[in-house]
Write a protein that holds these residues in place. Structure first.
Motif, mmCIF file in Angstrom:
data_model
loop_
_atom_site.group_PDB
_atom_site.id
_atom_site.type_symbol
_atom_site.label_atom_id
_atom_site.label_comp_id
_atom_site.label_asym_id
_atom_site.label_seq_id
_atom_site.Cartn_x
_atom_site.Cartn_y
_atom_site.Cartn_z
ATOM 1 N N MET A 76 0.714 -1.110 0.066
ATOM 2 C CA MET A 76 0.073 -0.026 0.056
ATOM 3 C C MET A 76 0.916 1.175 -0.116
ATOM 4 S SD MET A 76 -2.978 1.293 2.444
ATOM 5 C CE MET A 76 -2.213 1.375 4.006
ATOM 6 N N GLN A 77 0.459 2.337 -0.680
ATOM 7 C CA GLN A 77 1.209 3.565 -0.819
ATOM 8 C C GLN A 77 0.104 4.659 -0.605
ATOM 9 O OE1 GLN A 77 4.626 3.806 -1.359
ATOM 10 N NE2 GLN A 77 4.432 6.140 -1.187
ATOM 11 N N ASN A 78 0.544 5.548 -0.002
ATOM 12 C CA ASN A 78 -0.287 6.777 0.171
ATOM 13 C C ASN A 78 0.414 8.165 0.039
ATOM 14 O OD1 ASN A 78 -2.893 5.298 1.549
ATOM 15 N ND2 ASN A 78 -1.062 4.773 2.785
ATOM 16 N N ASN A 79 -0.255 9.029 -0.429
ATOM 17 C CA ASN A 79 0.302 10.449 -0.771
ATOM 18 C C ASN A 79 -0.586 11.494 -0.295
ATOM 19 O OD1 ASN A 79 3.056 10.105 -1.898
ATOM 20 N ND2 ASN A 79 2.062 8.645 -2.999
ATOM 21 N N THR A 120 3.841 11.237 2.853
ATOM 22 C CA THR A 120 3.942 9.961 2.014
ATOM 23 C C THR A 120 3.982 8.701 3.064
ATOM 24 O OG1 THR A 120 6.312 10.228 1.738
ATOM 25 C CG2 THR A 120 4.886 10.827 0.205
ATOM 26 N N SER A 121 3.519 7.626 2.756
ATOM 27 C CA SER A 121 3.584 6.401 3.889
ATOM 28 C C SER A 121 3.427 5.138 3.001
ATOM 29 C CB SER A 121 2.637 6.688 4.753
ATOM 30 O OG SER A 121 1.310 6.386 4.415
ATOM 31 N N SER A 145 6.682 2.802 6.322
ATOM 32 C CA SER A 145 7.527 4.105 6.407
ATOM 33 C C SER A 145 6.541 5.250 6.330
ATOM 34 C CB SER A 145 8.434 4.286 4.937
ATOM 35 O OG SER A 145 7.533 4.448 3.977
ATOM 36 N N TYR A 146 6.886 6.384 6.823
ATOM 37 C CA TYR A 146 6.110 7.589 6.991
ATOM 38 C C TYR A 146 7.156 8.904 6.683
ATOM 39 C CZ TYR A 146 3.885 11.300 9.409
ATOM 40 O OH TYR A 146 3.283 12.342 9.845
ATOM 41 N N ALA A 147 6.693 9.900 6.117
ATOM 42 C CA ALA A 147 7.654 10.972 6.016
ATOM 43 C C ALA A 147 6.390 12.113 5.748
ATOM 44 C CB ALA A 147 8.328 10.873 4.766
ATOM 45 N N HIS A 148 7.045 13.240 6.720
ATOM 46 C CA HIS A 148 6.208 14.403 6.635
ATOM 47 C C HIS A 148 6.939 15.773 6.516
ATOM 48 C CE1 HIS A 148 3.626 17.460 9.485
ATOM 49 N NE2 HIS A 148 3.476 17.744 8.036
ATOM 50 N N ASN A 149 6.672 16.259 5.324
ATOM 51 C CA ASN A 149 7.563 17.582 4.974
ATOM 52 C C ASN A 149 6.513 18.659 5.270
ATOM 53 O OD1 ASN A 149 10.377 17.202 3.550
ATOM 54 N ND2 ASN A 149 8.817 15.562 2.760
ATOM 55 N N ALA A 150 7.159 19.722 6.155
ATOM 56 C CA ALA A 150 5.911 20.624 6.640
ATOM 57 C C ALA A 150 6.624 22.018 6.384
ATOM 58 C CB ALA A 150 5.821 20.299 7.859
ATOM 59 N N MET A 151 5.849 23.129 5.995
ATOM 60 C CA MET A 151 6.134 24.580 6.171
ATOM 61 C C MET A 151 4.911 25.156 6.684
ATOM 62 S SD MET A 151 6.301 27.318 3.011
ATOM 63 C CE MET A 151 8.092 26.709 2.579
ATOM 64 N N ASN A 152 5.339 26.019 7.869
ATOM 65 C CA ASN A 152 4.218 26.499 8.777
ATOM 66 C C ASN A 152 4.411 27.929 9.102
ATOM 67 O OD1 ASN A 152 4.230 23.338 9.855
ATOM 68 N ND2 ASN A 152 2.226 24.338 9.133
#
Length: 558
Positions: A76-79, A120-121, A145-152
């Motif tokens: 499974m892949q999520n974006n 993405t996970s 796997s899990y990745a979170h790129n953020a701008m706030n």
């Protein structure tokens, strides 16, 4: 073999398209079977400028190796990309409406272009199931796997524009140069996890009884960083001089965690009416942490620590009659401290390379009790239970701007009663209801924990038509603290939801064609219903109900 397509539209310019292909049982390939499913969803969001795009692909393949053995492969892949509001103040909700989230002003740190997340996970496993003699074995090797790129923004929906100077930033830019006071303060960051593990479950039949045992082992790797940046330059050029910074500062860290959880339980059936299951599990975590630099604690530091506990459990079922049972359960629970709440120094702020002086927070350990009963007849299905839970060391998160903090609130006791029932009225109609009454004893309020929940409604299903009309109530509850240090109280609220569907069956060109309609919050409630955190100035942020919304879904197989 079947191919299924689906399309959905809804409120807030929401739309979804999806496709699934099922192979059916492929006799020419050893009775293997599988399917692959893809969905794409996007919406403008219930809150202003809270856009979201999401994609998901899921595939599963099963291959029998013999009459008693099969292998399963799943991937499974999520974006997801989103512009997410941190909540809004009561003043903003009053001024701009309950749907206020982010704005279109590039001079504000609540500007939609400055607040975005990219997730993405993935989840993958290979599983083996087999039977031989009195044994059943189920083993899965997996990775996630899990990745979170953020701008706030530094203080989205806080008071006024947060310039670099107003946020307390020094003015020296990475690579040299001086930032102007009108530049917008913000944070960029990355959080990434990768896990590898194995889950083994085994059952041995011993006459009328069963011996169950298993093992979970996992290795998790983590890295994260945050940088203070000038958002008006697109986040390019980190701020490296941050005296007196209160929002978290520059930070980079790595960590790893090893988990080992073996368990054993014995299902004893002395008579046909009794099922008694004692169990024991060892929960063992080892975490290693390394901070390359962290302005929040004064510099680099590292630590390694292990938490472990033996967790007994007992489950007892008694079958009063063939359609009526009662049960009792007791079990200990255990949770290691969160990564950023695992340590503190009781005497002084953490200094560079001062990990030897760290005092480790105790893990949360719970004791859980439940008594219940279940009844089912041709007309009535009903269940009820009472529960009591103690947590000797509960932690509660709070958020100020972009900084998440952990508050240890000590011992907490939970207790409550729950029940639900469905009664068949005939002619396709069923009446449904549930209710729970919940309370706790704590030094401070538990955020967003309702004192009661309830639902009451009617279900209908006959031939190709189904429908439901259900009212749902969430009871009164507490949020966090406002600018004056007072805990915010929320009253109860009720929403009414309607859903209906029709299965057309075969239409010649398609089979199993379905049309579904859903209307949520029929009476358009837009109350403030949950506490979202605080601004840097201490003002409370809130979530609201989105109001009346609909969705229409069509799917068909070929």
């Amino acid at each position: 073999p079947t191919a299924t397509v689906r399309s959905q539209i809804g409120s807030f310019n929401s739309r979804l398209v999806g496709f699934q292909y099922d192979t059916g049982v492929m006799q020419n390939y050893g009775d293997a079977s599988g399917f692959i499913d893809y969905n794409h969803y996007q919406t403008d969001g219930a809150l202003t400028n809270n856009n979201e795009r999401r994609g998901n692909v899921f595939a599963k393949f099963i291959k029998p190796l013999s009459e008693d053995t099969a292998i399963t492969v799943v991937a499974m892949q999520n974006n997801t990309y989103q512009n997410a509001s941190p909540g809004a103040t009561a003043q903003q909700i009053s001024q701009y409406g309950s749907h206020y989230g982010l704005n279109q002003n590039p001079l504000s740190d609540a500007y939609v272009g400055y607040n975005n997340d990219n997730f993405t996970s993935n989840f993958d496993y290979i599983g083996l199931q087999t039977r031989f003699g009195d044994w059943k074995i189920d083993n899965k090797v997996y990775t996630t796997s899990y990745a979170h790129n953020a701008m706030n923004g530094f203080n989205p929906n806080g008071t006024g524009q947060q310039t670099l100077q107003a946020a307390g930033y020094g003015l020296t830019m990475a690579g040299g140069g001086t930032a102007q006071g009108s530049n917008i303060a913000g944070v960029t960051g990355l959080t990434a996890y990768q896990s590898y593990g194995d889950i083994l479950r085994a059952t041995r039949a011993l006459g009328n009884d069963d011996l169950n045992f298993g093992l979970w082992v996992e290795r998790q790797l983590h890295q994260s960083w945050t940088n203070n940046v000038d958002l008006s330059t697109g986040g390019i050029g980190s701020i490296i001089n941050t005296p007196g910074l209160s929002n978290g500062g520059n930070q980079a860290e790595t960590s790893s965690m090893n988990t080992i959880q073996p368990y054993v339980e014995y299902v004893w059936r002395p008579t046909s009416k009794w099922s008694i299951t004692p169990g024991l599990k060892l929960n063992d975590f080892n975490r290693t942490y390394n901070s390359a630099f962290d302005t929040t604690v004064g510099g680099a530091f590292a630590y390694s620590h292990t938490w472990a506990a033996l967790l007994p459990s007992l489950d007892v079922h008694y079958y009063v009659t063939d359609n009526w049972s009662a049960y009792g359960q007791a079990a200990e629970g255990f949770v290691a401290p969160l990564l950023f709440g695992s340590f503190y120094n009781p005497n002084q702020p953490i200094q560079p390379n001062a990990s030897a002086g760290l005092a480790y927070l105790a893990p949360e350990k719970t004791m859980n009790y439940q008594l219940g009963t279940v009844f089912k007849s041709s007309k009535l299905t009903a269940s009820a239970d009472v529960y009591y839970i103690t947590n000797n060391n509960q932690s509660q998160q709070s958020q100020i701007g972009n900084l998440i903090t952990i508050q240890n609130i000590g011992a907490v006791h939970y207790q409550g009663v729950e029940g639900e029932a469905t009664y068949n009225l005939g002619s396709g109609f069923n009446a449904y209801g549930n209710y729970s009454l919940n309370s706790y004893t704590s030094a401070v309020p538990i955020q967003n924990a309702p004192q009661s929940t309830a639902a009451l409604g009617m279900l209908y299903e006959h031939n190709k038509t189904n429908a439901s009309l259900i009212a749902k109530e969430i009871g009164s509850r507490w949020g966090g603290q406002d600018i004056n240090g007072n805990y915010v109280h929320f009253g109860s609220y009720t929403t009414v939801n309607f859903a209906a569907g029709y299965n057309f069956g075969s239409l010649g060109w398609a089979k199993d064609a379905k049309l579904e309609f859903q209307l949520d919050d029929m009476f358009n409630r837009t109350d403030m219903v949950a506490f979202a955190g605080n601004t840097q100035g201490g003002n409370a942020l809130f979530w609201t109900l989105p109001g009346r919304m609909f969705s229409l879904n069509l799917s068909a197989g070929f």
